[in-house]
Design an enzyme around this catalytic site. Structure first.
Site, PDB file in Angstrom:
ATOM      1  N   GLY A  24       0.772  -1.231   0.000  1.00 29.84           N
ATOM      2  CA  GLY A  24       0.000   0.000   0.000  1.00 29.84           C
ATOM      3  C   GLY A  24       0.805   1.285   0.000  1.00 29.84           C
ATOM      4  CG  ASP A  25       3.650   4.323   1.627  1.00 33.73           C
ATOM      5  OD1 ASP A  25       3.467   5.087   0.659  1.00 33.73           O
ATOM      6  OD2 ASP A  25       4.249   4.669   2.658  1.00 33.73           O
ATOM      7  CB  VAL A  26       5.266   0.272  -3.623  1.00 30.41           C
ATOM      8  CG1 VAL A  26       6.529   0.038  -4.413  1.00 30.41           C
ATOM      9  CG2 VAL A  26       4.755  -1.043  -3.040  1.00 30.41           C
TER      10      VAL A  26
END
Length: 88
Positions: A24-26
């Site tokens: 969710g936060d690459v």
């Protein structure tokens, strides 16, 4: 170098997704290399799993694509875009 990072990061995301998790936060800031002078110094790590299930596997892969574009070009296509001023 970016091709090696791409292969390793896709492998990391694949393992994470197979366990039922979505990062969710690459982004570039969430990838680290191992500590210099250790056996892991050339190993890639993905950190900051705090956002969890806010997105989908597809979102992770799309974010990875933009991360790789950033690593290749040094910026993203929309960075520095000024926009259009509208007179109303």
């Amino acid at each position: 170098m970016v091709a090696c990072i791409a292969v390793e990061s896709i492998s990391i995301l694949e393992k994470l997704h197979m366990k039922g998790f979505v990062h969710g936060d690459v982004k570039p800031e969430n990838f680290l290399l191992g500590q210099p002078g250790t056996a892991d110094e050339k190993k890639l790590f993905l950190i900051d799993l705090g956002l969890g299930r806010t997105g989908s596997r597809r979102d992770d892969l799309e974010s990875l694509a933009y991360t790789l574009i950033f690593l290749i070009r040094g910026r993203l296509p929309w960075q520095g875009y000024q926009g259009i001023e509208w007179d109303c």
